[in-house]
Design a protein around this motif. Structure first.
Motif, short mmCIF file in Angstrom:
data_model
loop_
_atom_site.label_atom_id
_atom_site.label_comp_id
_atom_site.label_asym_id
_atom_site.label_seq_id
_atom_site.Cartn_x
_atom_site.Cartn_y
_atom_site.Cartn_z
N ILE A 178 0.82 -1.26 0.01
CA ILE A 178 0.01 0.00 0.05
C ILE A 178 0.78 1.24 -0.04
O ILE A 178 0.31 2.28 -0.11
N THR A 179 2.03 1.24 0.23
CA THR A 179 3.17 2.33 0.19
C THR A 179 3.41 2.68 -1.27
O THR A 179 4.18 3.80 -1.34
N TYR A 180 3.02 1.84 -2.40
CA TYR A 180 3.23 2.55 -3.75
C TYR A 180 2.09 2.99 -4.35
O TYR A 180 1.14 2.41 -4.02
N PRO A 181 2.38 4.04 -4.78
CA PRO A 181 1.74 4.79 -5.70
C PRO A 181 0.48 3.94 -6.64
O PRO A 181 -0.38 4.29 -6.85
N SER A 206 10.23 -10.25 3.66
CA SER A 206 9.83 -9.98 2.37
C SER A 206 8.78 -8.78 1.98
O SER A 206 8.68 -8.24 2.90
N MET A 207 8.48 -8.72 0.90
CA MET A 207 7.37 -7.45 0.53
C MET A 207 7.86 -6.23 1.05
O MET A 207 7.25 -5.34 1.98
N PRO A 208 9.10 -5.52 0.83
CA PRO A 208 9.68 -4.19 1.15
C PRO A 208 8.92 -3.04 0.83
O PRO A 208 7.81 -3.17 -0.18
N LEU A 209 8.68 -2.11 1.46
CA LEU A 209 7.90 -0.95 1.38
C LEU A 209 8.65 -0.16 0.11
O LEU A 209 9.83 -0.21 -0.10
N GLY A 214 14.69 -3.77 -2.79
CA GLY A 214 16.30 -4.64 -2.59
C GLY A 214 16.62 -4.91 -1.27
O GLY A 214 17.95 -5.36 -1.17
N GLN A 215 16.03 -4.26 -0.28
CA GLN A 215 16.54 -4.43 1.38
C GLN A 215 15.57 -5.53 1.83
O GLN A 215 14.36 -5.59 1.95
N PRO A 216 16.05 -6.18 2.89
CA PRO A 216 15.30 -6.92 3.86
C PRO A 216 14.18 -6.05 4.43
O PRO A 216 14.53 -5.35 4.89
N ASN A 217 13.07 -6.62 4.30
CA ASN A 217 11.83 -5.82 5.03
C ASN A 217 12.19 -6.32 6.49
O ASN A 217 12.24 -7.40 7.16
#
Length: 254
Positions: A178-181, A206-209, A214-217
């Motif tokens: 939900i943080t993605y436009p 998983s499922m990074p904001l 590319g980073q661990p959530n």
């Protein structure tokens, strides 16, 4: 304000080296409880010891569609026995579901039905994984109706699909997506349905904001998910936090 991350894999190796630090960082933001799903038979077994080490974690047993193989039918039988033996330690059954992008689709459907039956037998909610499979999940729910609800993990469907799940007694898991436009469809769901229909999750690692690709959530990112969720609602942050926490506690008997 208090928060529960209703879906995170804190036992995964990506978080292992600094897990205590990650849990402390989350606690500093009010995130004090976590639901850790099972994904394989062996990993579900290992969660029993994990729960002993981390009292703030609540666990579930399940076979994730991604890891299924022809022998998984036998593993499901063993998982059922394991769950029945450790019913008092479980908060849910899952992560289970149907993923149209994974192999063994017929097996996925059969085992998902068995997960529903197990959850009904043990009076537990379900943690449901989906990908291009809402119609197949609906078929399974028609064949065996879930009696104790659960969470549709990482929900990204339409308002109509959201209402269907809510009517079936399920919460919609809202996470980093939900943080993605581009997540306009999910934003519409957040605006359209009652606050009681939602819970928050990270799916860490998983499922990074957005902004952390590319980073661990991390567990602490649940607070960022909360902030984005609040931006799409009319209620106060205090009211939203209270309802999300209350819904999560009630669903998982925490």
């Amino acid at each position: 304000m208090h928060f529960i991350d209703t879906h995170c894999h804190l036992d995964f190796e990506e978080l292992d080296d600094e897990l205590d630090l990650h849990i402390r960082d989350a606690a500093s933001l009010g995130i004090t409880k976590f639901v850790v799903p099972g994904i394989t038979l062996a990993q579900s077994k290992s969660l029993l010891d994990f729960k002993l080490r981390y009292k703030q974690c609540h666990i579930a047993f399940g076979l994730h569609p991604y890891f299924l193989a022809p022998e998984s039918g036998n593993e499901m039988d063993e998982l059922c026995q394991l769950a029945q033996c450790h019913r008092d330690k479980l908060s849910a059954i899952g992560e289970c579901g149907i993923d149209a992008k994974c192999n063994h689709l017929e097996l996925q459907q059969a085992l998902f039905t068995q997960h529903i039956q197990l959850a009904n037998t043990l009076a537990l909610p379900l943690i449901v994984h989906h990908r291009q499979s809402h119609h197949l999940i609906a078929q399974a729910f028609k064949a065996v109706k879930p009696q104790y609800g659960g969470v549709i993990h990482a929900f990204s469907g339409s308002v109509q699909q959201a209402k269907y799940y809510a009517d079936m007694g399920f919460k919609l898991g809202m996470g980093g997506t939900i943080t993605y436009p581009r997540a306009q469809k999910t934003h519409a769901v957040i605006k359209a349905l009652p606050l009681t229909c939602f819970v928050l999750e990270t799916d860490a690692p998983s499922m990074p904001l957005n902004g952390f690709q590319g980073q661990p959530n991390l567990p602490k990112r649940l607070f960022d998910v909360f902030e984005h969720f609040c931006s799409l609602r009319d209620e106060s942050k205090q009211e939203i936090a209270h309802q999300l926490y209350s819904s999560s506690c009630a669903l998982f008997s925490i």
